[in-house]
Motif scaffolding. Structure first.
Motif, PDB file in Angstrom:
ATOM      1  N   ASN A  75       1.026  -1.158  -0.033  1.00  0.00           N
ATOM      2  CA  ASN A  75       0.058  -0.076   0.014  1.00  0.00           C
ATOM      3  C   ASN A  75       1.032   1.273  -0.081  1.00  0.00           C
ATOM      4  N   PHE A  77       0.083   4.207  -0.486  1.00  0.00           N
ATOM      5  CA  PHE A  77      -0.378   5.667  -0.333  1.00  0.00           C
ATOM      6  C   PHE A  77      -1.442   5.163   1.081  1.00  0.00           C
ATOM      7  N   LYS A  79      -3.213   5.550   4.539  1.00  0.00           N
ATOM      8  CA  LYS A  79      -4.049   6.714   5.036  1.00  0.00           C
ATOM      9  C   LYS A  79      -4.315   7.987   4.143  1.00  0.00           C
ATOM     10  N   ASN A  80      -4.270   7.529   2.950  1.00  0.00           N
ATOM     11  CA  ASN A  80      -4.664   8.547   1.837  1.00  0.00           C
ATOM     12  C   ASN A  80      -5.723   7.839   0.754  1.00  0.00           C
ATOM     13  N   PRO A  81      -6.711   8.737   0.906  1.00  0.00           N
ATOM     14  CA  PRO A  81      -7.959   8.306  -0.224  1.00  0.00           C
ATOM     15  C   PRO A  81      -7.562   7.791  -1.331  1.00  0.00           C
ATOM     16  N   ILE A  82      -6.078   8.355  -2.009  1.00  0.00           N
ATOM     17  CA  ILE A  82      -5.877   8.026  -3.297  1.00  0.00           C
ATOM     18  C   ILE A  82      -5.351   6.217  -3.571  1.00  0.00           C
ATOM     19  N   MET A  83      -5.474   5.752  -2.200  1.00  0.00           N
ATOM     20  CA  MET A  83      -5.027   4.444  -2.415  1.00  0.00           C
ATOM     21  C   MET A  83      -6.178   3.667  -2.875  1.00  0.00           C
ATOM     22  N   LYS A 146     -10.908   5.261   8.588  1.00  0.00           N
ATOM     23  CA  LYS A 146     -11.040   6.886   8.638  1.00  0.00           C
ATOM     24  C   LYS A 146     -12.244   7.347   8.042  1.00  0.00           C
ATOM     25  N   SER A 148     -12.433  10.059   6.033  1.00  0.00           N
ATOM     26  CA  SER A 148     -12.335  10.313   4.765  1.00  0.00           C
ATOM     27  C   SER A 148     -12.565   9.034   3.858  1.00  0.00           C
ATOM     28  N   TYR A 149     -12.560   7.691   4.604  1.00  0.00           N
ATOM     29  CA  TYR A 149     -12.870   6.640   3.536  1.00  0.00           C
ATOM     30  C   TYR A 149     -14.321   6.248   3.523  1.00  0.00           C
TER      31      TYR A 149
END
Length: 377
Positions: A75, A77, A79-83, A146, A148-149
């Motif tokens: 992974n 990215f 903790k980043n939504p781009i993941m 999170k 944002s997810y």
């Protein structure tokens, strides 16, 4: 019928017992005549770079009798939504490899939205394939999701063709997030593995508990209640499972002077779990929250009565035939432990197992799932 199953977690070299319940369902589907292909995005934490001696990319292997494709990679990215875009691309590559080698896919069935259901929704919409999502996890109680997810998860809930919860408590929660109707189909239990083997009760009464040893599983409460419920050593509590709080639990047992009657077994495989279920007189789990509670079902498959706290999942399972359902407080747990010990002969092992078979056997659950598939095709 060709069903592509996408689990959010699964057995791996480092976590061999992960996804056991998924595997049992997938195998039961295959046994029923459904063509099953597993597509698993095996996500490695970026902190493991240099520590994993496995090839990255797509692999194909027959695992547990199932045709299994994995996309193994880190992974990049965290903790980043781009993941999610990265995971969608990986699932797209997996899907096209499967399409080329296994043929047309009729249904996609994802298990839990985080991570699998999100990528499954992307594939479903891109290739116009009906999508079923079975949710096993509560967003309210997950420490990994999170804020944002959640928009990605809610999108999948709203856009899938069928949304299933494994219990009525979870259904109530999911209904807050989507206008999509939520059905309930419970997890199945491998009744070939869990059987009645011992109905005799000796003077030494044995309680068994099993869980990941993490906060929220109620192990501190159980240890304290058990220590106070029984002053002699004629009752034993055996705890299976491992986790981050195991050491503190062992220290708690020592501080209570209960090391002679409470013991820890560590991680158990499926056969070892079945063996411990067979050896115990009763099963107890004082968990604060469960979306379902497969371990309760495994105990009843062995004809063993259960003690459960009201936790969202247990309410679907505990009946007057198979055990005691209580409030999540120490005084009620002490009373239940003592009552179970003193009245064990009131429970009929065969009745407990037969009730379990009628509600949770693979034939019952798989029939419900296949009916969903047929409605969508």
């Amino acid at each position: 019928m060709h069903v592509l199953v996408i689990p959010s977690w699964y057995s791996s070299e480092r976590k061999k017992v992960h996804g056991t319940f998924f595997i049992e369902q997938f195998k039961a589907l295959k046994e029923s005549g459904v063509k099953v292909t597993v597509a698993y995005n095996e996500i490695w934490p970026i902190t493991m770079i240099g520590k994993i001696n496995e090839k990255r990319g797509i692999t194909l292997k027959e695992e547990f009798g199932l045709t299994t494709y994995r996309y193994k990679d880190y992974n990049y990215f965290p903790k980043n939504p781009i993941m999610f875009k990265s995971f969608n691309r990986r699932m797209d590559k997996l899907f096209n490899r499967i399409l080329k080698e296994q043929g047309k896919v009729d249904i996609i069935h994802a298990h839990s939205c985080f991570w699998g259901g999100i990528a499954a929704n992307y594939i479903s919409k891109k290739y116009n394939i009906p999508l079923v999502i079975t949710e096993h996890t509560s967003l309210e109680h997950s420490k990994y999701v999170k804020a944002s997810y959640k928009k990605h998860i809610f999108k999948a809930y709203n856009e899938c063709d069928k949304l299933i919860a494994v219990g009525n408590g979870l259904k109530k929660e999911l209904s807050k997030y989507t206008q999509n109707p939520v059905s309930v189909i419970h997890n199945l239990v491998n009744l070939d593995l869990f059987k009645i083997e011992n109905t005799e009760h000796s003077d030494e009464f044995r309680f068994f508990s099993l869980a990941y040893l993490e906060e929220g599983k109620g192990m501190e409460l159980l240890i304290k209640a058990f220590s106070n419920a029984f002053t002699d050593n004629k009752c034993k509590l055996v705890i299976g499972g491992d986790g981050s709080i195991r050491k503190s639990l062992e220290e708690l047992v020592l501080s209570l002077g209960s090391e002679d009657k409470i013991s820890f077994l560590g991680t158990l495989d499926r056969n070892q779990v079945a063996n411990e279920m067979a050896k115990c007189d009763a099963f107890v789990l004082a968990s604060e929250y469960e979306t379902f509670g497969v371990v309760y079902i495994e105990a009843t498959a062995n004809g063993k009565p259960i003690i459960a706290t009201k936790n969202g999942g247990s309410e679907d399972i505990v009946t007057s035939t198979n055990g005691l359902l209580i409030e999540n407080e120490e005084k009620y747990l002490i009373e239940a432990l003592q009552k179970m010990r003193n009245n064990i002969h009131e429970y009929d092992a065969m009745k407990i197992r037969n009730e379990c078979i009628e509600r949770y056997s693979k034939y019952v659950i798989i029939d419900q799932i296949i009916r969903v598939y047929k409605e969508l095709i």
